[in-house]
Design an enzyme around this catalytic site. Structure first.
Site, PDB file in Angstrom:
ATOM      1  N   CYS A  28      -2.028 -17.202  -7.482  1.00  0.00           N
ATOM      2  CA  CYS A  28      -3.342 -17.465  -8.085  1.00  0.00           C
ATOM      3  C   CYS A  28      -4.259 -18.151  -7.076  1.00  0.00           C
ATOM      4  O   CYS A  28      -3.927 -19.228  -6.570  1.00  0.00           O
ATOM      5  CB  CYS A  28      -3.205 -18.326  -9.338  1.00  0.00           C
ATOM      6  SG  CYS A  28      -4.787 -18.671 -10.148  1.00  0.00           S
ATOM      7  N   ASN A  52      -5.824  -2.852  -5.119  1.00  0.00           N
ATOM      8  CA  ASN A  52      -6.475  -1.546  -4.893  1.00  0.00           C
ATOM      9  C   ASN A  52      -6.024  -0.472  -5.868  1.00  0.00           C
ATOM     10  O   ASN A  52      -6.141   0.712  -5.565  1.00  0.00           O
ATOM     11  CB  ASN A  52      -6.218  -1.026  -3.464  1.00  0.00           C
ATOM     12  CG  ASN A  52      -6.832  -1.894  -2.401  1.00  0.00           C
ATOM     13  OD1 ASN A  52      -7.567  -2.818  -2.700  1.00  0.00           O
ATOM     14  ND2 ASN A  52      -6.517  -1.610  -1.147  1.00  0.00           N
TER      15      ASN A  52
END
Length: 520
Positions: free
Chosen positions: A122, A224
């Site tokens: 994170c 992606n």
């Protein structure tokens, strides 16, 4: 739905089957998944996981849970641990920086999942403040202790999710360190900790490929993933065992089936699952905004966007979905020809964000503006800020009068709530107050004497009384002071008066009764 019973964490049950590791765990327990739904805060809740499983997801992660809260707050744990028999395989993710706290949380969760994951990826500011996620990636001794503790004490495997470093060799050593500590499955995000928000950019799969070649445990790739073609391309280029999707999945939960269904179909199915597996309205609103992203950025849908933003009941969300379907289904079925609609400024060609690849009512990925365009936009704003010849923006009300920006924003908020009249707004801001009996100040709502705080304090001092409503306890404190003073005086007397034996008390009583009283 299973609302798990809250019990004290237990150590590993020796009667269980032996814990599998590595590829034995990947194949036998997880079922060799290739399509994985990522852990997403407030987004990968049970209802959403079940929708994703319906459309091809083979493994789901829970939202990220805070280990400290999970271990100590029973309500937090009960709200978090929502699952059902069909919600498998499931990995529960925790964040934290204390090995024992994470262990306590994991022990409480291990009976309800197939593995426990440690969030080491994170990059958000809250993770920096809480010192967890990717902000632990330089503390290898601590991470080794955390992973090894969970690996040795849990009955289920421990997995990790990380981000890459800029240094390729350091990224490889980082992964091997976690593997040596006991990590049984590793997810690598192809972006660095700094790549977030408008600077997200493109994930570099070559780092993931290099890590894959140096570790022997199963691996997932992340980053992606906009469609099923990207999933297969990532599997081929990196050699990983599975691909994890987060943002792409939120915009199209059918991503792993390679289809782009109408947004109202996904929204209706999700709301039906929410009926079965309830969750907070903030989660629901967030999911619908993701699904309707391209539709809600059309200028003519501003009212729909406001209804969705202010909705707080399931019926209101159903109504928004019905209106979206009513407007766009004729275009989808070909009954009516669709003419492109005017987009909001942030969706225009010069706004940085890419325009929809498909028709706006179909589930499709959100494509961020490139970091270069964001930097260019910031530089332009900075140049404009120091330009003495720049044109000052002006704002006008409906009557054509020039107003301030603050006033303009207030009027726009009112326009988004057309059901409220000016009289209702005025009533909302009026203060209905009662006033002190001795002055013009408002009285305290809990004051026993119906006075303001200043007058109440004066009364309590003068009349030796208390006012619990204002927290003014003059009488009580004076009484305590007197008790303390008497206690101190008694102790001083005890220290100064000699102890007289009982045999001598008769002589003292006969010679000096006053002294006898003091001695007694």
């Amino acid at each position: 739905m299973l609302n798990t019973e809250l019990q004290q964490p237990e150590m590993v049950n020796e009667n269980r089957a032996p814990k599998l590791a590595g590829y034995d765990f990947y194949h036998s327990v997880l079922g060799a998944p290739r399509y994985v739904v990522a852990p997403m805060v407030d987004q990968s809740e049970l209802a959403w996981r079940m929708l994703c499983r319906r459309y091809g997801a083979q493994l789901c992660y829970s939202p990220m849970y805070h280990a400290n809260l999970f271990a100590t707050d029973l309500k937090y744990r009960k709200d978090a641990l929502q699952t059902c028999p069909e919600d498998r395989p499931l990995i529960i993710q925790f964040c934290g920086n204390d090995p024992q706290q994470i262990l306590e949380a994991a022990l409480a969760a291990q009976d309800h999942c197939d593995a426990v994951d440690i969030n080491l990826g994170c990059p958000q500011a809250i993770a920096k403040r809480g010192h967890y996620g990717s902000f632990l990636q330089d503390e290898w001794e601590l991470l080794t202790e955390i992973v090894r503790t969970l690996h040795e004490k849990l009955s289920v495997p421990v997995t990790c999710k990380i981000r890459r470093f800029e240094d390729r060799e350091k990224t490889i050593k980082y992964a091997k360190m976690l593997e040596a500590a006991g990590c049984q499955l590793l997810t690598v995000h192809g972006r660095t900790r700094e790549q977030k928000g408008p600077l997200t950019g493109i994930a570099d799969w070559s780092y993931i490929k290099d890590v894959r070649q140096h570790v022997k445990i199963p691996m997932f790739a992340n980053g992606n993933i906009l469609g099923l073609d990207d999933v297969h391309r990532c599997l081929d280029e990196t050699g990983v065992d599975g691909v994890m999707s987060a943002e792409g999945n939120l915009h199209n939960p059918a991503l792993f089936q390679g289809i782009a269904p109408p947004v109202w179909q996904m929204a209706k199915e999700y709301l039906e699952l929410v009926d079965q597996y309830p969750c907070p309205t903030s989660y629901i609103r967030g999911h619908l905004f993701k699904l309707f992203h391209h539709i809600m950025n059309i200028r003519s849908n501003a009212q729909l966007r406001e209804q969705l933003a202010t909705g707080n009941q399931l019926t209101q969300f159903h109504a928004v979905v019905a209106k979206v379907q009513e407007k766009y289904e004729p275009y989808h079925t070909g009954v009516t020809k669709y003419e492109p609609e005017e987009m909001e400024v942030n969706m225009s060609a010069d706004g940085g964000e890419e325009l929809p690849m498909l028709q706006p009512w179909l589930c499709q990925p959100y494509i961020r503006a490139s970091p270069e365009s964001h930097r260019q936009k910031i530089a332009e704003k900075q140049r404009e800020a120091v330009d003495p010849n720049r044109t000052k923006r002006q704002y006008f009300d409906n009557a054509g009068n020039e107003i301030s920006r603050k006033r303009m924003k207030k009027l726009r908020r009112r326009q988004r709530r057309p059901n409220k009249t000016d009289a209702q707004f005025q009533l909302r801001h009026e203060r209905h107050l009662e006033y002190c009996e001795q002055c013009a100040n408002p009285l305290g709502s809990k004051c026993e004497f119906r006075l303001c705080r200043i007058c109440c304090r004066d009364k309590c001092y003068a009349d030796d009384c208390d006012c619990p409503g204002h927290g003014i306890l003059i009488k009580s404190r004076r009484a305590k002071a007197k008790q303390f003073e008497a206690h101190c005086r008694q102790e001083n007397n005890n220290d100064s008066v000699p102890i007289v034996p009982a045999a001598n008390r008769t002589a003292i009583d006969r010679d000096d009764p006053a002294l006898a009283d003091n001695v007694s």
